[in-house]
Design a protein around this motif. Structure first.
Motif, PDB file in Angstrom:
ATOM      1  N   UNK A 221       9.630  -7.183  10.358  1.00 53.04           N
ATOM      2  CA  UNK A 221       8.385  -7.528   9.640  1.00 53.04           C
ATOM      3  C   UNK A 221       7.148  -6.845  10.218  1.00 53.04           C
ATOM      4  N   UNK A 222       7.100  -6.719  11.548  1.00 53.27           N
ATOM      5  CA  UNK A 222       5.961  -6.054  12.170  1.00 53.27           C
ATOM      6  C   UNK A 222       5.908  -4.587  11.783  1.00 53.27           C
ATOM      7  N   UNK A 223       7.063  -3.931  11.742  1.00 52.06           N
ATOM      8  CA  UNK A 223       7.098  -2.523  11.350  1.00 52.06           C
ATOM      9  C   UNK A 223       6.649  -2.359   9.900  1.00 52.06           C
ATOM     10  N   UNK A 224       7.139  -3.256   9.035  1.00 48.31           N
ATOM     11  CA  UNK A 224       6.806  -3.160   7.612  1.00 48.31           C
ATOM     12  C   UNK A 224       5.315  -3.359   7.386  1.00 48.31           C
ATOM     13  N   UNK A 225       4.736  -4.406   7.993  1.00 49.02           N
ATOM     14  CA  UNK A 225       3.351  -4.761   7.693  1.00 49.02           C
ATOM     15  C   UNK A 225       2.321  -3.993   8.529  1.00 49.02           C
ATOM     16  N   UNK A 226       2.716  -3.520   9.723  1.00 49.98           N
ATOM     17  CA  UNK A 226       1.757  -2.827  10.579  1.00 49.98           C
ATOM     18  C   UNK A 226       1.864  -1.307  10.514  1.00 49.98           C
ATOM     19  N   UNK A 227       3.037  -0.809  10.198  1.00 51.10           N
ATOM     20  CA  UNK A 227       3.237   0.635  10.230  1.00 51.10           C
ATOM     21  C   UNK A 227       3.404   1.246   8.839  1.00 51.10           C
ATOM     22  N   UNK A 228       4.236   0.643   8.007  1.00 49.02           N
ATOM     23  CA  UNK A 228       4.551   1.247   6.709  1.00 49.02           C
ATOM     24  C   UNK A 228       3.517   0.877   5.646  1.00 49.02           C
ATOM     25  N   UNK A 229       3.220  -0.416   5.506  1.00 49.50           N
ATOM     26  CA  UNK A 229       2.315  -0.850   4.439  1.00 49.50           C
ATOM     27  C   UNK A 229       0.935  -0.180   4.504  1.00 49.50           C
ATOM     28  N   UNK A 230       0.307  -0.071   5.699  1.00 50.13           N
ATOM     29  CA  UNK A 230      -0.998   0.610   5.728  1.00 50.13           C
ATOM     30  C   UNK A 230      -0.951   2.047   5.234  1.00 50.13           C
ATOM     31  N   UNK A 231       0.175   2.717   5.445  1.00 53.31           N
ATOM     32  CA  UNK A 231       0.299   4.099   5.003  1.00 53.31           C
ATOM     33  C   UNK A 231       0.621   4.223   3.523  1.00 53.31           C
ATOM     34  N   UNK A 232       0.898   3.106   2.877  1.00 57.06           N
ATOM     35  CA  UNK A 232       1.118   3.094   1.432  1.00 57.06           C
ATOM     36  C   UNK A 232      -0.137   2.677   0.667  1.00 57.06           C
ATOM     37  N   UNK A 233      -1.191   2.307   1.392  1.00 54.29           N
ATOM     38  CA  UNK A 233      -2.371   1.733   0.737  1.00 54.29           C
ATOM     39  C   UNK A 233      -2.994   2.696  -0.271  1.00 54.29           C
ATOM     40  N   UNK A 234      -3.060   3.974   0.069  1.00 51.37           N
ATOM     41  CA  UNK A 234      -3.649   4.940  -0.853  1.00 51.37           C
ATOM     42  C   UNK A 234      -2.878   5.017  -2.159  1.00 51.37           C
ATOM     43  N   UNK A 235      -1.555   5.087  -2.051  1.00 54.27           N
ATOM     44  CA  UNK A 235      -0.722   5.142  -3.245  1.00 54.27           C
ATOM     45  C   UNK A 235      -0.868   3.881  -4.082  1.00 54.27           C
ATOM     46  N   UNK A 236      -0.892   2.734  -3.425  1.00 57.05           N
ATOM     47  CA  UNK A 236      -1.000   1.460  -4.145  1.00 57.05           C
ATOM     48  C   UNK A 236      -2.327   1.379  -4.898  1.00 57.05           C
ATOM     49  N   UNK A 237      -3.417   1.771  -4.239  1.00 56.32           N
ATOM     50  CA  UNK A 237      -4.736   1.699  -4.870  1.00 56.32           C
ATOM     51  C   UNK A 237      -4.809   2.629  -6.076  1.00 56.32           C
ATOM     52  N   UNK A 238      -4.303   3.845  -5.920  1.00 52.22           N
ATOM     53  CA  UNK A 238      -4.345   4.799  -7.029  1.00 52.22           C
ATOM     54  C   UNK A 238      -3.505   4.294  -8.199  1.00 52.22           C
ATOM     55  N   UNK A 239      -2.291   3.817  -7.916  1.00 48.93           N
ATOM     56  CA  UNK A 239      -1.430   3.338  -8.989  1.00 48.93           C
ATOM     57  C   UNK A 239      -2.024   2.110  -9.674  1.00 48.93           C
ATOM     58  N   UNK A 240      -2.654   1.239  -8.907  1.00 49.88           N
ATOM     59  CA  UNK A 240      -3.278   0.054  -9.496  1.00 49.88           C
ATOM     60  C   UNK A 240      -4.444   0.451 -10.394  1.00 49.88           C
TER      61      UNK A 240
END
Length: 317
Positions: A221-240
């Motif tokens: 969970x720490x890897x998912x929320x601290x390492x991977x999710x922040x690096x997906x933020x740009x993609x998520x914002x653009x797609x939203x």
């Protein structure tokens, strides 16, 4: 050189660390806000948002509600056409009135903005939550989890979505129509988001900073929320940002076909549908809601396109 677990994807690609004194993306944000297309798009979206949030106050100022009839504003002898030019536009009715019933068009536009924004933003939020969550699960854990989620995505994406939306909404009792629209739109739309997120998660899961986090003993969970999710933020914002206009246009289309928002609730798509028989004798009845729908969808699209370029350039101007 070892990469710390907190190093971001941008830092790895550009060689810049967290302490280099640079605020990533700041010049580009300022550059974006200097573009006339972005300024106009944001300005119009702020206007529509204000209309949606303060619809009751705005209609109190205008003097007419969305369900009030003004028989004095129409001419029965002329088949119910509004008095005066341009569909009855006057100091009393700022956008004119609807033929035959005399309802104030400005009030209907304002309340239609509330419906369109509510459905568009709610469907985007639900689609993003489902798509990001399931896409990350499939990409990070792989194996059986990936297989199950991927097959569900393939199953839903194989459906002709619009036809099934019409069929489902036609069969379901009226109930809370905006809520039903949000649920149906999200059901058929989350796989597209999940597929993109899954692919990016698969790539990020093998990056150096994730391996460093694993080596340091970080939990999944720490890897998912601290390492991977922040690096997906740009993609998520653009797609939203690009999803909102799609949902607004789809809601308008479904309402136009009679399976979306039902009368007397105001909806831009429903207003356009009602205006079709009158476009030759009262073009403003058709043009005003059509213009608001077009500009809202166009503004979101322009904003999303600029955000996409921003993240594609790595936050550099």
């Amino acid at each position: 050189m070892a990469v710390s677990a907190s190093t971001t994807l941008e830092e790895i690609e550009t060689g810049k660390g967290p302490d280099d004194g640079r605020r990533p993306g700041a010049p580009t944000w300022r550059g974006m806000l200097r573009r006339p297309s972005v300024v106009l798009s944001v300005g119009f979206l702020v206007l529509v948002t204000v209309m949606a949030l303060f619809a009751p106050l705005i209609t109190m100022v205008s003097g007419w509600g969305p369900y009030q009839f003004d028989e004095s504003a129409i001419e029965p002898a002329a088949g119910g056409l509004p008095h005066g030019p341009l569909g009855g536009i006057s100091a009393e009715h700022w956008f004119g009135v609807e033929p035959q019933n005399g309802r104030d068009l400005f009030a209907r536009i304002v309340y239609g903005a509330r419906v369109s924004m509510l459905i568009g933003l709610s469907a985007t939020l639900m689609t993003s939550l489902l798509g990001v969550s399931l896409g990350m699960l499939a990409g990070f854990f792989g194996g059986v989890v990936d297989q199950v989620i991927s097959r569900v995505m393939d199953f839903l994406m194989a459906f002709p979505a619009l036809i099934f939306m019409i069929a489902v909404l036609s069969a379901i009792p009226q109930g809370n129509r905006p809520l039903l629209l949000v649920l149906v739109l999200s059901l058929f739309s989350w796989p597209a988001t999940a597929r993109v997120i899954r692919g990016q998660t698969l790539s990020l899961a093998n990056r150096e900073f994730v391996e460093a986090a694993r080596a340091s003993g970080a939990t999944r969970p720490a890897i998912v929320f601290r390492e991977i999710l922040p690096n997906l933020s740009g993609t998520v914002i653009v797609m939203a940002t690009l999803s909102v206009p799609t949902f607004i246009a789809t809601e308008a289309g479904l309402s136009f076909l009679g399976v979306g928002v039902t009368p007397p609730t105001a909806s831009w798509g429903q207003m356009i549908s009602t205006a079709v028989p009158w476009y030759a004798v009262d073009p403003m009845f058709f043009a005003i809601p059509g213009t608001f729908l077009f500009l809202t969808v166009f503004s979101f699209t322009v904003l999303g396109d600029n955000l996409q370029r921003f993240w594609a350039s790595g936050g550099r101007s």
